[in-house]
Scaffold this motif. Structure first.
Motif, PDB file in Angstrom:
ATOM      1  N   LEU A 158      32.665  36.534  54.653  1.00  0.00           N
ATOM      2  CA  LEU A 158      32.943  35.090  54.682  1.00  0.00           C
ATOM      3  C   LEU A 158      34.198  34.772  53.852  1.00  0.00           C
ATOM      4  O   LEU A 158      35.067  33.996  54.282  1.00  0.00           O
ATOM      5  CB  LEU A 158      31.731  34.312  54.147  1.00  0.00           C
ATOM      6  N   LEU A 159      34.310  35.391  52.675  1.00  0.00           N
ATOM      7  CA  LEU A 159      35.474  35.120  51.815  1.00  0.00           C
ATOM      8  C   LEU A 159      36.763  35.567  52.498  1.00  0.00           C
ATOM      9  O   LEU A 159      37.788  34.881  52.443  1.00  0.00           O
ATOM     10  CB  LEU A 159      35.313  35.825  50.459  1.00  0.00           C
ATOM     11  N   ASP A 160      36.704  36.714  53.158  1.00  0.00           N
ATOM     12  CA  ASP A 160      37.874  37.211  53.914  1.00  0.00           C
ATOM     13  C   ASP A 160      38.327  36.185  54.953  1.00  0.00           C
ATOM     14  O   ASP A 160      39.507  35.933  55.138  1.00  0.00           O
ATOM     15  CB  ASP A 160      37.464  38.474  54.687  1.00  0.00           C
TER      16      ASP A 160
ATOM     17  N   PHE B  69      33.944  38.448  41.158  1.00  0.00           N
ATOM     18  CA  PHE B  69      33.959  38.982  42.529  1.00  0.00           C
ATOM     19  C   PHE B  69      34.648  37.998  43.486  1.00  0.00           C
ATOM     20  O   PHE B  69      35.482  38.384  44.312  1.00  0.00           O
ATOM     21  CB  PHE B  69      32.516  39.254  42.979  1.00  0.00           C
ATOM     22  N   TYR B  70      34.340  36.723  43.353  1.00  0.00           N
ATOM     23  CA  TYR B  70      34.874  35.716  44.279  1.00  0.00           C
ATOM     24  C   TYR B  70      36.366  35.475  44.017  1.00  0.00           C
ATOM     25  O   TYR B  70      37.166  35.409  44.954  1.00  0.00           O
ATOM     26  CB  TYR B  70      34.133  34.384  44.109  1.00  0.00           C
ATOM     27  N   LEU B  71      36.691  35.335  42.711  1.00  0.00           N
ATOM     28  CA  LEU B  71      38.084  35.012  42.390  1.00  0.00           C
ATOM     29  C   LEU B  71      38.988  36.155  42.833  1.00  0.00           C
ATOM     30  O   LEU B  71      40.106  35.935  43.315  1.00  0.00           O
ATOM     31  CB  LEU B  71      38.233  34.729  40.892  1.00  0.00           C
ATOM     32  N   SER B  72      38.478  37.376  42.700  1.00  0.00           N
ATOM     33  CA  SER B  72      39.276  38.527  43.114  1.00  0.00           C
ATOM     34  C   SER B  72      39.336  38.610  44.653  1.00  0.00           C
ATOM     35  O   SER B  72      40.404  38.823  45.232  1.00  0.00           O
ATOM     36  CB  SER B  72      38.678  39.765  42.448  1.00  0.00           C
ATOM     37  N   ALA B  73      38.183  38.398  45.329  1.00  0.00           N
ATOM     38  CA  ALA B  73      38.188  38.474  46.797  1.00  0.00           C
ATOM     39  C   ALA B  73      39.074  37.388  47.408  1.00  0.00           C
ATOM     40  O   ALA B  73      39.715  37.604  48.445  1.00  0.00           O
ATOM     41  CB  ALA B  73      36.771  38.348  47.335  1.00  0.00           C
ATOM     42  N   LEU B  74      39.120  36.229  46.771  1.00  0.00           N
ATOM     43  CA  LEU B  74      39.949  35.129  47.305  1.00  0.00           C
ATOM     44  C   LEU B  74      41.382  35.186  46.775  1.00  0.00           C
ATOM     45  O   LEU B  74      42.235  34.420  47.224  1.00  0.00           O
ATOM     46  CB  LEU B  74      39.333  33.767  46.935  1.00  0.00           C
ATOM     47  N   ASP B  75      41.598  36.091  45.820  1.00  0.00           N
ATOM     48  CA  ASP B  75      42.914  36.253  45.206  1.00  0.00           C
ATOM     49  C   ASP B  75      43.421  34.909  44.655  1.00  0.00           C
ATOM     50  O   ASP B  75      44.571  34.524  44.866  1.00  0.00           O
ATOM     51  CB  ASP B  75      43.897  36.843  46.244  1.00  0.00           C
TER      52      ASP B  75
ATOM     53  N   LYS C  64      39.671  32.820  53.123  1.00  0.00           N
ATOM     54  CA  LYS C  64      40.729  32.964  52.107  1.00  0.00           C
ATOM     55  C   LYS C  64      42.062  32.349  52.525  1.00  0.00           C
ATOM     56  O   LYS C  64      42.659  31.579  51.745  1.00  0.00           O
ATOM     57  CB  LYS C  64      40.890  34.456  51.796  1.00  0.00           C
ATOM     58  N   PRO C  65      42.571  32.596  53.748  1.00  0.00           N
ATOM     59  CA  PRO C  65      43.873  32.016  54.090  1.00  0.00           C
ATOM     60  C   PRO C  65      43.868  30.489  54.069  1.00  0.00           C
ATOM     61  O   PRO C  65      44.863  29.875  53.667  1.00  0.00           O
ATOM     62  CB  PRO C  65      44.144  32.528  55.518  1.00  0.00           C
ATOM     63  N   VAL C  66      42.742  29.893  54.469  1.00  0.00           N
ATOM     64  CA  VAL C  66      42.681  28.417  54.496  1.00  0.00           C
ATOM     65  C   VAL C  66      42.667  27.866  53.080  1.00  0.00           C
ATOM     66  O   VAL C  66      43.319  26.863  52.774  1.00  0.00           O
ATOM     67  CB  VAL C  66      41.424  27.924  55.265  1.00  0.00           C
ATOM     68  N   ILE C  67      41.927  28.521  52.208  1.00  0.00           N
ATOM     69  CA  ILE C  67      41.876  28.062  50.811  1.00  0.00           C
ATOM     70  C   ILE C  67      43.261  28.188  50.178  1.00  0.00           C
ATOM     71  O   ILE C  67      43.761  27.248  49.541  1.00  0.00           O
ATOM     72  CB  ILE C  67      40.836  28.873  50.002  1.00  0.00           C
TER      73      ILE C  67
END
Ligand SMILES: NC(=O)c1ccc[n+]([C@@H]2O[C@H](COP(=O)([O-])OP(=O)(O)OC[C@H]3O[C@@H](n4cnc5c(N)ncnc54)[C@H](OP(=O)(O)O)[C@@H]3O)[C@@H](O)[C@H]2O)c1
Length: 274
Positions: free
Chosen positions: A76-78, A107-113, A81-84
């Motif tokens: 889901l994060l993948d 985990f989230y902050l890293s996955a969403l960069d 991510k581009p929209v966020i």
């Protein structure tokens, strides 16, 4: 911009969506779900809006509630991510909230960069569906105003407590797993009532209302549970005879061990896979 989007409207996401629609204008609530018909049915019931795409919901909402299972979270994060990242680049504010057990905020902050993203990790429980939830909140990059706004939005879900992330496994178990433990207890009490000749309906209602009322008494009186127990146990009476049986069955030890085992499992589930 819509106020809030729920991505994943299963048991827990659905319960919190209900609370949000009681605490704010349902017109500002968006729902998405992998099986769209589930989100659509809930949206119709609550008077809010279901959309087909997670990315569409993320683009429109300021507060994003992630309600998928922990093992679905990376996918889901993948996807979002581009929209966020594009929204943040335009200067729009996003507050991301996850209710998934085990996964740390890092985990989230890293996955969403997005290391600066305001993020809330919450651990709600299913009684939130009837306004009697206990939700723990830990946060990163979130202002006090954002936390206040979040709790105001979900006031219809029940009680909140802000805790450090280090306490999340223990607190999440005591609040999040207790509905299951309490249901085992109430089921067993009702079985005992049926064994003694009550109908199932009677026994279940009496056990559930007694547990509900005792919990309210404990919270409102501020008394120690041992004191409330003593107030029910008359000398040589029936309650103390039952208490003796619970002690013989190591009831309190079993409850403590249940919490310890669940905390251990919660910590295991939160560890990254080798
Ligand atoms: N249940 C509890 O008591 C409880 C308590 C505290 C925290 N939580 C947490 O809450 C989260 C949800 O648990 P749950 O019990 O509500 O599970 P659930 O009932 O299985 O709900 C998960 C929902 O997510 C949907 N979904 C899966 N992948 C998706 C995607 N990529 N995009 C949009 N929706 C997607 C599923 O759709 P389908 O309809 O297609 O399956 C399902 O409706 C978990 O992370 C859990 O750790 C649960």
């Amino acid at each position: 911009m819509q106020a809030i989007a729920f991505l994943g409207t299963g048991n827990m996401g659905g319960a919190l969506a209900r609370a949000a629609c009681r605490g704010t204008d349902p017109a500002s609530v968006l729902l998405t779900n992998r099986t769209y018909s589930k989100a659509a049915a809930l949206a119709e019931e609550l008077g809010c809006t279901a959309v087909h795409s997670n990315c569409e919901a993320v683009a429109q909402a300021r507060i994003l509630m992630l309600g998928v299972k922990p093992q679905m979270m990376a996918g889901l994060l993948d996807e979002i991510k581009p929209v966020i990242k594009a929204s943040l680049a335009r200067g729009e504010e996003k507050i991301v909230v996850s209710m998934a057990a085990g996964l740390p905020i890092s985990f989230y902050l890293s996955a969403l960069d997005c290391p600066e993203l305001p993020f809330l990790r919450i651990m709600p429980n299913t009684p939130a569906a009837v306004g009697q939830g206990m939700t723990l909140v830990s946060s990163c990059n979130a202002t006090a105003e954002a936390l206040d706004e979040f709790e105001a939005l979900f006031h219809a879900a029940g009680r909140f407590d802000r805790i450090s992330e280090a306490q999340m496994d223990a607190a999440g178990v005591v609040a999040g797993c207790t509905p299951a433990f309490a249901c085992l207890f109430m089921e067993a009490l009702a079985d005992g009532g049926v064994r003694a000749g009550l109908t199932r309906r009677q026994a279940q209602e009496y056990a559930a209302q007694a547990v509900l009322g005792t919990a309210a008494l404990l919270l409102e009186s501020g008394k120690h549970p041992g004191v409330l127990k003593d107030e029910v146990c008359s000398p040589g009476g029936s309650t103390i005879a039952g208490v003796e049986m619970l002690e013989a069955g190591s009831f309190r030890y079993a409850a403590m061990e249940a919490v310890t085992a669940a905390v251990k499992r919660s910590m295991e589930l939160g560890k990254p896979k080798e």
